[in-house]
Design a protein around this motif. Structure first.
Motif, PDB file in Angstrom:
ATOM      1  N   ASN A 127       8.945   2.690  13.382  1.00  0.00           N
ATOM      2  CA  ASN A 127       8.028   2.876  12.260  1.00  0.00           C
ATOM      3  C   ASN A 127       7.519   1.501  11.836  1.00  0.00           C
ATOM      4  O   ASN A 127       8.158   0.806  11.041  1.00  0.00           O
ATOM      5  CB  ASN A 127       8.747   3.576  11.108  1.00  0.00           C
ATOM      6  CG  ASN A 127       7.861   3.752   9.883  1.00  0.00           C
ATOM      7  OD1 ASN A 127       6.701   3.361   9.870  1.00  0.00           O
ATOM      8  ND2 ASN A 127       8.432   4.342   8.842  1.00  0.00           N
ATOM      9  N   ALA A 128       6.372   1.101  12.358  1.00  0.00           N
ATOM     10  CA  ALA A 128       5.868  -0.244  12.100  1.00  0.00           C
ATOM     11  C   ALA A 128       5.602  -0.483  10.618  1.00  0.00           C
ATOM     12  O   ALA A 128       5.660  -1.627  10.154  1.00  0.00           O
ATOM     13  CB  ALA A 128       4.593  -0.486  12.908  1.00  0.00           C
ATOM     14  N   TYR A 129       5.308   0.570   9.859  1.00  0.00           N
ATOM     15  CA  TYR A 129       5.081   0.387   8.421  1.00  0.00           C
ATOM     16  C   TYR A 129       6.337  -0.128   7.722  1.00  0.00           C
ATOM     17  O   TYR A 129       6.260  -0.711   6.637  1.00  0.00           O
ATOM     18  CB  TYR A 129       4.655   1.700   7.774  1.00  0.00           C
ATOM     19  CG  TYR A 129       3.247   2.156   8.065  1.00  0.00           C
ATOM     20  CD1 TYR A 129       2.397   1.453   8.924  1.00  0.00           C
ATOM     21  CD2 TYR A 129       2.745   3.323   7.475  1.00  0.00           C
ATOM     22  CE1 TYR A 129       1.108   1.885   9.179  1.00  0.00           C
ATOM     23  CE2 TYR A 129       1.447   3.755   7.725  1.00  0.00           C
ATOM     24  CZ  TYR A 129       0.638   3.043   8.574  1.00  0.00           C
ATOM     25  OH  TYR A 129      -0.643   3.490   8.825  1.00  0.00           O
ATOM     26  N   GLY A 130       7.499   0.094   8.327  1.00  0.00           N
ATOM     27  CA  GLY A 130       8.754  -0.287   7.697  1.00  0.00           C
ATOM     28  C   GLY A 130       8.922  -1.777   7.498  1.00  0.00           C
ATOM     29  O   GLY A 130       9.765  -2.198   6.693  1.00  0.00           O
ATOM     30  N   TRP A 131       8.148  -2.594   8.220  1.00  0.00           N
ATOM     31  CA  TRP A 131       8.225  -4.041   8.019  1.00  0.00           C
ATOM     32  C   TRP A 131       7.295  -4.523   6.915  1.00  0.00           C
ATOM     33  O   TRP A 131       7.328  -5.700   6.549  1.00  0.00           O
ATOM     34  CB  TRP A 131       7.898  -4.767   9.319  1.00  0.00           C
ATOM     35  CG  TRP A 131       8.998  -4.680  10.325  1.00  0.00           C
ATOM     36  CD1 TRP A 131      10.284  -5.124  10.174  1.00  0.00           C
ATOM     37  CD2 TRP A 131       8.932  -4.112  11.628  1.00  0.00           C
ATOM     38  NE1 TRP A 131      11.013  -4.862  11.314  1.00  0.00           N
ATOM     39  CE2 TRP A 131      10.209  -4.243  12.222  1.00  0.00           C
ATOM     40  CE3 TRP A 131       7.918  -3.514  12.373  1.00  0.00           C
ATOM     41  CZ2 TRP A 131      10.492  -3.794  13.513  1.00  0.00           C
ATOM     42  CZ3 TRP A 131       8.197  -3.067  13.651  1.00  0.00           C
ATOM     43  CH2 TRP A 131       9.470  -3.203  14.205  1.00  0.00           C
ATOM     44  N   PHE A 132       6.461  -3.635   6.395  1.00  0.00           N
ATOM     45  CA  PHE A 132       5.444  -4.044   5.429  1.00  0.00           C
ATOM     46  C   PHE A 132       5.645  -3.438   4.043  1.00  0.00           C
ATOM     47  O   PHE A 132       4.897  -3.727   3.133  1.00  0.00           O
ATOM     48  CB  PHE A 132       4.058  -3.673   5.964  1.00  0.00           C
ATOM     49  CG  PHE A 132       3.696  -4.407   7.229  1.00  0.00           C
ATOM     50  CD1 PHE A 132       3.032  -5.618   7.167  1.00  0.00           C
ATOM     51  CD2 PHE A 132       4.024  -3.889   8.472  1.00  0.00           C
ATOM     52  CE1 PHE A 132       2.692  -6.309   8.333  1.00  0.00           C
ATOM     53  CE2 PHE A 132       3.693  -4.568   9.647  1.00  0.00           C
ATOM     54  CZ  PHE A 132       3.030  -5.782   9.568  1.00  0.00           C
ATOM     55  N   THR A 133       6.658  -2.598   3.886  1.00  0.00           N
ATOM     56  CA  THR A 133       6.951  -1.989   2.591  1.00  0.00           C
ATOM     57  C   THR A 133       8.346  -1.384   2.617  1.00  0.00           C
ATOM     58  O   THR A 133       8.865  -1.021   3.684  1.00  0.00           O
ATOM     59  CB  THR A 133       5.933  -0.879   2.244  1.00  0.00           C
ATOM     60  OG1 THR A 133       6.275  -0.300   0.980  1.00  0.00           O
ATOM     61  CG2 THR A 133       5.911   0.211   3.297  1.00  0.00           C
TER      62      THR A 133
END
Length: 339
Positions: A127-133
């Motif tokens: 889940n690439a979004y997990g590094w941004f939020t």
């Protein structure tokens, strides 16, 4: 494939010029971008916007492209025509977005193909979004049984200079999430602006066509399939592109948001229905593509692309009519890059 021309922005739209399109056109003028808008049947016949080249259906057919003649109308895949125009003009990069995304100032910044960034090579879905939020949020196309999987801490990822000819920018406020998220979770959502992560071989994350930069070597992988669910066309493209990219030692970069989305009206239950093929088959597609024997090298991109879509047709997730359409794309590519 050369890229001696200007950076080029490509959008498809059936709307009259709106605030987002006007902002994209103004930014293109100010920052030396070409700006191409591809219309469709419902597009206004009198579309006119300074700083933008609009191609209605008649203008698309006048290009003499095989793909323009063969592609279904009323379909997002007609965006491929804009890519072909940009490639034929030797665009230095192709940046794509949608007509409901408002560019931030950073949207116009020069893209670097070999960034020095953190690299994730854990394998499998991520889940690439997990590094941004820290919020519970996932990109459209991530299998639903993987949305709660934790990502490795950003600080634990090694850093390296990585070849990233495909780069996915995030979107603030109304980011690209699936209908399940929109029906059950809260928006708006913003992301961190101080991180970038490249996904190495075997690390899969869907990326979209809403804020994406492509460098010339990867241009053949821009192809959006037409004979599949509308909500899956760019997602399944991303799976194919990632799989072929790894044969060339390329990674996909995820970077900070550079657009703010003011989403067009959508029927969320219709979106849900259109996303069902993805909910059911995305992981099977990953497994099938992973098992293919593909060849390295830029000269093999077209053959690899066809092999991937042959497999998706064999699986029944993409219709048989996709292969002749893909052949038209590849023939057009060969013509415009040989002159």
């Amino acid at each position: 494939m050369s890229g001696s021309g200007s950076p080029t922005l490509v959008v498809t739209s059936i709307a009259a010029p709106n605030d987002a399109l006007r902002a994209l056109a103004a930014g293109s003028i100010a920052n030396g971008f070409e700006f191409i808008v591809i219309g469709d049947v419902p597009s206004p016949s009198d579309f006119e916007l300074e700083g933008c080249r609009f191609y209605g259906l008649e203008a698309q057919h006048a290009l003499g492209l095989r793909f323009a003649a063969a592609c279904p109308t009323r379909h997002y895949a007609r965006k491929n025509i804009g890519y072909l125009v940009a490639i034929g003009e030797q665009a230095s990069t192709i940046v794509e977005t949608d007509d409901d995304n408002h560019p931030m100032p950073t949207f116009w910044s020069e893209r670097v193909r070999w960034p020095h960034v953190r690299v994730a090579s854990t394998g499998g879905w991520v889940n690439a979004y997990g590094w941004f939020t820290d919020a519970a949020i996932w990109p459209r196309g991530l299998p639903l049984d993987r949305i709660h999987d934790p990502v490795p801490s950003f600080e634990s990822l090694p850093t390296a200079d990585v070849d990233c000819p495909i780069q996915q920018g995030l979107a603030d406020d109304n980011p690209d999430v699936d209908a399940v998220y929109r029906l059950t979770m809260a928006l708006p959502q913003s992301f961190r602006t101080d991180r970038r992560v490249a996904l190495g071989r075997g690390s899969w994350s869907p990326f979209n066509s809403q804020n994406t930069t492509w460098f010339p070597d990867a241009y053949p992988l821009l192809y959006l399939p037409a004979h599949c669910s509308f909500r899956m066309t760019d997602i399944w493209r991303s799976f194919v592109a990632q799989r072929i990219a790894w044969e060339n030692g390329w990674s996909v970069l995820f970077h900070e948001p550079t657009v703010v989305q003011d989403r067009n009206d959508h029927d969320l239950m219709r979106d849900f229905a259109d996303e069902v093929p993805g909910y059911l088959h995305n992981d099977a597609i990953r497994v099938a593509l992973d098992a293919l024997d593909l060849a390295p090298g830029r000269d093999a991109l077209g053959a690899n692309l066809r092999r991937c879509y042959e497999r998706l047709v064999e699986m029944g997730v993409v219709g048989d009519a996709e292969l002749p359409l893909l052949d038209a794309w590849l023939a057009d590519l060969a013509d415009i890059t040989s002159t």
